[in-house]
Design a protein around this motif. Structure first.
Motif, PDB file in Angstrom:
ATOM      1  N   GLU A 148      35.188  42.508  59.247  1.00  0.00           N
ATOM      2  CA  GLU A 148      35.457  43.486  58.547  1.00  0.00           C
ATOM      3  C   GLU A 148      33.902  43.987  57.795  1.00  0.00           C
ATOM      4  OE1 GLU A 148      40.198  44.274  57.668  1.00  0.00           O
ATOM      5  OE2 GLU A 148      38.800  42.931  56.516  1.00  0.00           O
ATOM      6  N   ALA A 149      33.688  43.097  57.096  1.00  0.00           N
ATOM      7  CA  ALA A 149      32.488  42.883  56.174  1.00  0.00           C
ATOM      8  C   ALA A 149      31.087  43.355  57.002  1.00  0.00           C
ATOM      9  CB  ALA A 149      31.995  41.786  55.428  1.00  0.00           C
ATOM     10  N   ALA A 150      31.035  43.091  57.969  1.00  0.00           N
ATOM     11  CA  ALA A 150      29.884  43.293  59.191  1.00  0.00           C
ATOM     12  C   ALA A 150      30.003  44.738  59.546  1.00  0.00           C
ATOM     13  CB  ALA A 150      29.825  42.399  60.239  1.00  0.00           C
ATOM     14  N   SER A 151      31.249  45.317  59.441  1.00  0.00           N
ATOM     15  CA  SER A 151      31.355  46.569  60.224  1.00  0.00           C
ATOM     16  C   SER A 151      31.135  47.869  59.349  1.00  0.00           C
ATOM     17  CB  SER A 151      32.874  46.695  60.514  1.00  0.00           C
ATOM     18  OG  SER A 151      33.535  46.953  59.509  1.00  0.00           O
ATOM     19  N   VAL A 152      30.787  47.781  57.925  1.00  0.00           N
ATOM     20  CA  VAL A 152      30.973  48.949  57.145  1.00  0.00           C
ATOM     21  C   VAL A 152      29.699  49.563  56.727  1.00  0.00           C
ATOM     22  CG1 VAL A 152      33.256  48.015  56.216  1.00  0.00           C
ATOM     23  CG2 VAL A 152      31.098  47.460  55.075  1.00  0.00           C
ATOM     24  N   TRP A 153      28.832  48.669  56.639  1.00  0.00           N
ATOM     25  CA  TRP A 153      27.451  49.485  55.948  1.00  0.00           C
ATOM     26  C   TRP A 153      26.712  50.411  56.685  1.00  0.00           C
ATOM     27  CZ3 TRP A 153      27.323  48.976  50.956  1.00  0.00           C
ATOM     28  CH2 TRP A 153      28.079  47.905  50.526  1.00  0.00           C
ATOM     29  N   MET A 154      26.576  50.289  58.036  1.00  0.00           N
ATOM     30  CA  MET A 154      25.817  51.454  58.519  1.00  0.00           C
ATOM     31  C   MET A 154      26.794  52.726  58.653  1.00  0.00           C
ATOM     32  SD  MET A 154      23.041  51.937  60.384  1.00  0.00           S
ATOM     33  CE  MET A 154      22.531  53.095  61.637  1.00  0.00           C
ATOM     34  N   GLN A 155      27.793  52.536  58.939  1.00  0.00           N
ATOM     35  CA  GLN A 155      28.701  53.868  59.001  1.00  0.00           C
ATOM     36  C   GLN A 155      28.907  54.684  57.672  1.00  0.00           C
ATOM     37  OE1 GLN A 155      32.511  52.992  60.762  1.00  0.00           O
ATOM     38  NE2 GLN A 155      33.151  52.279  58.707  1.00  0.00           N
ATOM     39  N   TYR A 156      29.106  53.846  56.712  1.00  0.00           N
ATOM     40  CA  TYR A 156      29.467  54.209  55.340  1.00  0.00           C
ATOM     41  C   TYR A 156      28.233  54.661  54.677  1.00  0.00           C
ATOM     42  CZ  TYR A 156      34.200  53.276  55.929  1.00  0.00           C
ATOM     43  OH  TYR A 156      35.535  53.104  56.309  1.00  0.00           O
ATOM     44  N   LEU A 157      27.010  54.066  54.652  1.00  0.00           N
ATOM     45  CA  LEU A 157      25.804  54.462  53.893  1.00  0.00           C
ATOM     46  C   LEU A 157      25.076  55.602  54.749  1.00  0.00           C
ATOM     47  CD1 LEU A 157      23.934  51.115  53.035  1.00  0.00           C
ATOM     48  CD2 LEU A 157      25.188  52.733  51.710  1.00  0.00           C
ATOM     49  N   THR A 158      25.323  55.901  56.109  1.00  0.00           N
ATOM     50  CA  THR A 158      25.079  56.922  56.737  1.00  0.00           C
ATOM     51  C   THR A 158      25.598  58.018  56.293  1.00  0.00           C
ATOM     52  OG1 THR A 158      24.301  55.551  58.901  1.00  0.00           O
ATOM     53  CG2 THR A 158      24.626  58.013  59.135  1.00  0.00           C
ATOM     54  N   ALA A 159      26.675  58.021  56.053  1.00  0.00           N
ATOM     55  CA  ALA A 159      27.790  59.093  55.637  1.00  0.00           C
ATOM     56  C   ALA A 159      27.570  59.512  54.275  1.00  0.00           C
ATOM     57  CB  ALA A 159      28.918  59.069  55.996  1.00  0.00           C
ATOM     58  N   TYR A 160      27.436  58.698  53.411  1.00  0.00           N
ATOM     59  CA  TYR A 160      27.092  58.683  52.229  1.00  0.00           C
ATOM     60  C   TYR A 160      26.219  59.479  51.299  1.00  0.00           C
ATOM     61  CZ  TYR A 160      26.423  57.329  46.931  1.00  0.00           C
ATOM     62  OH  TYR A 160      26.167  57.541  45.751  1.00  0.00           O
ATOM     63  N   PHE A 161      25.041  59.078  51.815  1.00  0.00           N
ATOM     64  CA  PHE A 161      23.860  59.993  51.193  1.00  0.00           C
ATOM     65  C   PHE A 161      23.988  61.463  51.367  1.00  0.00           C
ATOM     66  CE2 PHE A 161      21.990  55.807  51.692  1.00  0.00           C
ATOM     67  CZ  PHE A 161      21.744  55.264  50.527  1.00  0.00           C
ATOM     68  N   PRO A 162      24.282  62.116  52.587  1.00  0.00           N
ATOM     69  CA  PRO A 162      24.203  63.279  52.797  1.00  0.00           C
ATOM     70  C   PRO A 162      25.193  64.233  51.878  1.00  0.00           C
ATOM     71  CG  PRO A 162      24.066  62.474  54.871  1.00  0.00           C
ATOM     72  CD  PRO A 162      24.436  61.429  53.924  1.00  0.00           C
ATOM     73  N   ILE A 163      26.417  63.568  51.676  1.00  0.00           N
ATOM     74  CA  ILE A 163      27.394  64.421  51.019  1.00  0.00           C
ATOM     75  C   ILE A 163      27.661  64.079  49.756  1.00  0.00           C
ATOM     76  CG2 ILE A 163      29.379  62.923  51.534  1.00  0.00           C
ATOM     77  CD1 ILE A 163      30.927  65.458  52.410  1.00  0.00           C
ATOM     78  N   SER A 164      26.942  62.820  49.141  1.00  0.00           N
ATOM     79  CA  SER A 164      27.157  62.391  47.883  1.00  0.00           C
ATOM     80  C   SER A 164      25.982  62.613  47.031  1.00  0.00           C
ATOM     81  CB  SER A 164      27.539  60.964  47.973  1.00  0.00           C
ATOM     82  OG  SER A 164      28.960  60.629  48.468  1.00  0.00           O
ATOM     83  N   GLU A 165      24.691  62.537  47.550  1.00  0.00           N
ATOM     84  CA  GLU A 165      23.543  62.536  46.938  1.00  0.00           C
ATOM     85  C   GLU A 165      22.586  63.600  47.459  1.00  0.00           C
ATOM     86  OE1 GLU A 165      22.696  60.327  44.602  1.00  0.00           O
ATOM     87  OE2 GLU A 165      24.251  58.802  44.822  1.00  0.00           O
ATOM     88  N   ILE A 166      22.290  63.933  48.538  1.00  0.00           N
ATOM     89  CA  ILE A 166      21.406  65.005  48.787  1.00  0.00           C
ATOM     90  C   ILE A 166      21.788  66.278  48.726  1.00  0.00           C
ATOM     91  CG2 ILE A 166      19.367  65.687  50.608  1.00  0.00           C
ATOM     92  CD1 ILE A 166      20.009  62.999  52.040  1.00  0.00           C
ATOM     93  N   THR A 167      23.492  66.456  49.320  1.00  0.00           N
ATOM     94  CA  THR A 167      24.035  67.841  49.181  1.00  0.00           C
ATOM     95  C   THR A 167      25.175  67.397  48.552  1.00  0.00           C
ATOM     96  OG1 THR A 167      22.519  68.572  50.977  1.00  0.00           O
ATOM     97  CG2 THR A 167      24.358  69.699  50.252  1.00  0.00           C
ATOM     98  N   PRO A 168      25.568  67.166  47.169  1.00  0.00           N
ATOM     99  CA  PRO A 168      26.919  66.610  46.771  1.00  0.00           C
ATOM    100  C   PRO A 168      27.931  67.728  46.963  1.00  0.00           C
ATOM    101  CG  PRO A 168      25.081  66.578  45.084  1.00  0.00           C
ATOM    102  CD  PRO A 168      24.297  67.080  46.336  1.00  0.00           C
ATOM    103  N   LEU A 169      28.817  67.547  47.619  1.00  0.00           N
ATOM    104  CA  LEU A 169      29.744  68.315  47.572  1.00  0.00           C
ATOM    105  C   LEU A 169      31.084  67.850  46.959  1.00  0.00           C
ATOM    106  CD1 LEU A 169      29.616  69.608  51.622  1.00  0.00           C
ATOM    107  CD2 LEU A 169      28.372  70.438  49.669  1.00  0.00           C
ATOM    108  N   GLY A 170      31.976  69.017  46.859  1.00  0.00           N
ATOM    109  CA  GLY A 170      33.345  68.573  46.154  1.00  0.00           C
ATOM    110  C   GLY A 170      34.501  69.688  46.490  1.00  0.00           C
ATOM    111  N   ALA A 171      35.536  69.612  45.610  1.00  0.00           N
ATOM    112  CA  ALA A 171      36.470  70.651  45.804  1.00  0.00           C
ATOM    113  C   ALA A 171      36.116  72.034  45.968  1.00  0.00           C
ATOM    114  CB  ALA A 171      37.523  70.413  44.764  1.00  0.00           C
ATOM    115  N   GLY A 172      36.599  72.882  47.134  1.00  0.00           N
ATOM    116  CA  GLY A 172      36.276  74.259  47.249  1.00  0.00           C
ATOM    117  C   GLY A 172      35.008  74.056  48.263  1.00  0.00           C
TER     118      GLY A 172
END
Length: 281
Positions: free
Chosen positions: A71-95
């Motif tokens: 499980e630990a081998a499986s998480v970093w590529m997928q979650y970091l790839t998704a994290y930066f756009p929606i959380s840091e570069i273009t942070p989105l939230g409710a609405g």
């Protein structure tokens, strides 16, 4: 990723989990015996598909607690790839609204999970209605079946005519013309692959009208950011511990069946998630 090896033979792969056998004299924060994971990196012929690996500590992090090595081998590529756009570069939230094309892919399903946790209304696309339940389970509020649904019309219906604020797209030419009319004002399109084998011809009229940004996106560049990277892996570890993110491993192969694993990845799949190789060590 072919840009990471200029010729053959080449050792491919980015993700790994293992135990530290030895360290350089200047390495701090780790000790021999620690279980660690590699982070996505421009690997240039020094891929992780091997029984032993020498890594720059800049691209290493301690394995999340409570996960198996697989499980630990499986998480970093997928979650970091998704994290930066929606959380840091273009942070989105409710609405806000986000469109995730190829939502059954590992990065796509990771974006569905992270967006859902942030309160974003998540819209996923798939070529087959058989995949809709899987995408909803991973965080999609709405599913659009390409080739069956009018993509722009469905986006307008779901968003009340506002359009989507973010698009996470690894498909390429096959979809951008369909979702282009559904972009919200100041939307951002993150293009990170070409699953259909063709580079997109940009729908400039749609981009002009929405004042939208088209970004050729690679997680590798953000992993090299000394400010954003710690925030990324702190988020992933906390979200895994809190249950907002769940590792999803489809199959595990032994090292001697390495070629079979790649053959499986190259075929159409009815199940989804990461494919992991175990070295047996």
């Amino acid at each position: 990723y072919s840009f990471s090896f200029p010729g053959f033979p080449a050792r491919v792969g980015i993700e790994a989990c293992g135990v530290i056998d030895a360290m350089g004299a200047d390495v701090a924060g780790y000790k021999v015996g620690d279980r660690v994971c590699t982070l996505p990196y421009f690997y240039y012929d020094k891929g992780a598909s091997t029984e032993s690996l020498v890594m720059d500590p800049a691209y290493v992090t301690k394995a999340p607690e409570g996960l198996s090595p697989v499980e630990a081998a499986s998480v970093w590529m997928q979650y970091l790839t998704a994290y930066f756009p929606i959380s840091e570069i273009t942070p989105l939230g409710a609405g806000d609204f986000a469109l995730v094309t190829a939502g059954t892919s590992t990065a796509g399903s990771a974006m569905l999970e992270i967006g859902k946790a942030r309160g974003v209304t998540m819209i996923g696309t798939t070529r087959s209605p058989a995949h809709a339940d899987y995408m909803r389970a991973r965080g999609a509020d709405h599913v659009i079946v390409t080739g069956q649904d009018d993509v722009a019309a469905r986006i307008a219906e779901i968003t009340g005519g506002r359009g989507v604020n973010l698009v996470f797209d690894p498909v390429g030419a096959g979809l951008i013309g369909q979702y282009g009319p559904g972009l919200a004002r100041d939307a951002r399109v993150y293009y990170y692959g070409s699953l259909d084998g063709e580079r997109p011809e940009l729908p400039f009229t749609d981009l002009f009208q929405a004042n939208a940004v088209f970004q050729a996106y690679s997680v590798f560049n953000y992993v090299q950011d000394p400010v954003l990277l710690p925030r990324g892996f702190d988020y992933v570890k906390a979200a895994l511990a809190g249950g907002d993110l769940t590792p999803n491993v489809d199959r595990v192969y032994p090292m001697e069946d390495y070629i079979k694993a790649w053959d499986y990845l190259s075929q159409p799949r009815t199940s989804h998630g990461k494919v992991v190789i175990e070295t047996g060590l």
